[in-house]
Design a protein around this motif. Structure first.
Motif, PDB file in Angstrom:
ATOM      1  N   UNK A   1      -8.796 -53.782 -16.561  1.00 42.47           N
ATOM      2  CA  UNK A   1      -9.232 -54.403 -15.314  1.00 42.47           C
ATOM      3  C   UNK A   1      -8.111 -54.227 -14.303  1.00 42.47           C
ATOM      4  N   UNK A   2      -8.463 -53.820 -13.089  1.00 43.28           N
ATOM      5  CA  UNK A   2      -7.475 -53.738 -12.018  1.00 43.28           C
ATOM      6  C   UNK A   2      -8.055 -54.416 -10.785  1.00 43.28           C
ATOM      7  N   UNK A   3      -7.171 -54.954  -9.965  1.00 40.93           N
ATOM      8  CA  UNK A   3      -7.572 -55.580  -8.711  1.00 40.93           C
ATOM      9  C   UNK A   3      -6.847 -54.872  -7.584  1.00 40.93           C
ATOM     10  N   UNK A   4      -7.621 -54.422  -6.620  1.00 42.62           N
ATOM     11  CA  UNK A   4      -7.073 -53.735  -5.457  1.00 42.62           C
ATOM     12  C   UNK A   4      -7.667 -54.394  -4.222  1.00 42.62           C
ATOM     13  N   UNK A   5      -6.819 -55.013  -3.427  1.00 43.72           N
ATOM     14  CA  UNK A   5      -7.331 -55.723  -2.254  1.00 43.72           C
ATOM     15  C   UNK A   5      -8.284 -56.809  -2.689  1.00 43.72           C
ATOM     16  N   UNK A   6      -9.488 -56.807  -2.132  1.00 43.71           N
ATOM     17  CA  UNK A   6     -10.460 -57.827  -2.510  1.00 43.71           C
ATOM     18  C   UNK A   6     -11.519 -57.290  -3.467  1.00 43.71           C
ATOM     19  N   UNK A   7     -11.161 -56.240  -4.228  1.00 49.07           N
ATOM     20  CA  UNK A   7     -12.088 -55.663  -5.203  1.00 49.07           C
ATOM     21  C   UNK A   7     -11.511 -55.714  -6.621  1.00 49.07           C
ATOM     22  N   UNK A   8     -12.409 -55.873  -7.564  1.00 48.39           N
ATOM     23  CA  UNK A   8     -12.086 -55.854  -8.996  1.00 48.39           C
ATOM     24  C   UNK A   8     -12.742 -54.614  -9.589  1.00 48.39           C
ATOM     25  N   UNK A   9     -12.010 -53.931 -10.480  1.00 48.26           N
ATOM     26  CA  UNK A   9     -12.528 -52.717 -11.121  1.00 48.26           C
ATOM     27  C   UNK A   9     -12.327 -52.799 -12.622  1.00 48.26           C
ATOM     28  N   UNK A  10     -13.289 -52.250 -13.345  1.00 47.31           N
ATOM     29  CA  UNK A  10     -13.192 -52.112 -14.797  1.00 47.31           C
ATOM     30  C   UNK A  10     -13.196 -50.613 -15.050  1.00 47.31           C
ATOM     31  N   UNK A  11     -12.115 -50.120 -15.636  1.00 48.17           N
ATOM     32  CA  UNK A  11     -11.969 -48.677 -15.819  1.00 48.17           C
ATOM     33  C   UNK A  11     -11.720 -48.334 -17.283  1.00 48.17           C
ATOM     34  N   UNK A  12     -12.019 -47.091 -17.615  1.00 45.38           N
ATOM     35  CA  UNK A  12     -11.747 -46.578 -18.962  1.00 45.38           C
ATOM     36  C   UNK A  12     -10.846 -45.365 -18.825  1.00 45.38           C
TER      37      UNK A  12
END
Length: 99
Positions: free
Chosen positions: A57-68
């Motif tokens: 999980x990463x957070x960039x600015x006001x967004x959350x991302x789930x990456x592989x």
């Protein structure tokens, strides 16, 4: 008497930095590609998913991302993305003045 040790459910942060190509899994996440790719090229703090190796999980600015981060395919996949809910904007009753 049984003694139970507390364990943290918060995964430790990991520094991710890679020049691998970033590929959105869902066409709806194509718009997030430049932000995620730039962050991964510069390096970004991430939280590992303790139940799924290679997922973060990463957070960039006001967004959350789930990456592989796939070792086998030498790529990074954007699995999910969403705007984070900021508590001040959530409208919870706890943030409202009492009547």
């Amino acid at each position: 008497m049984k003694i139970m040790n507390a364990t943290s459910s918060i995964p430790p942060s990991t520094w991710l930095k890679t020049d691998r190509p970033v590929i959105p899994v869902n066409p709806a996440t194509w718009g997030y590609l430049p932000e995620v790719e730039t962050a991964l090229h510069r390096g970004v703090s991430a939280k590992a998913d303790i139940h799924h190796p290679g997922f973060y999980e990463i957070e960039l600015g006001d967004h959350w991302y789930y990456i592989h981060v796939s070792n086998r395919l030498r790529a990074v996949y954007i699995v999910a993305a969403q705007r984070r809910l900021i508590p001040a904007q959530s409208g919870f009753l706890a943030h409202q003045a009492a009547c």
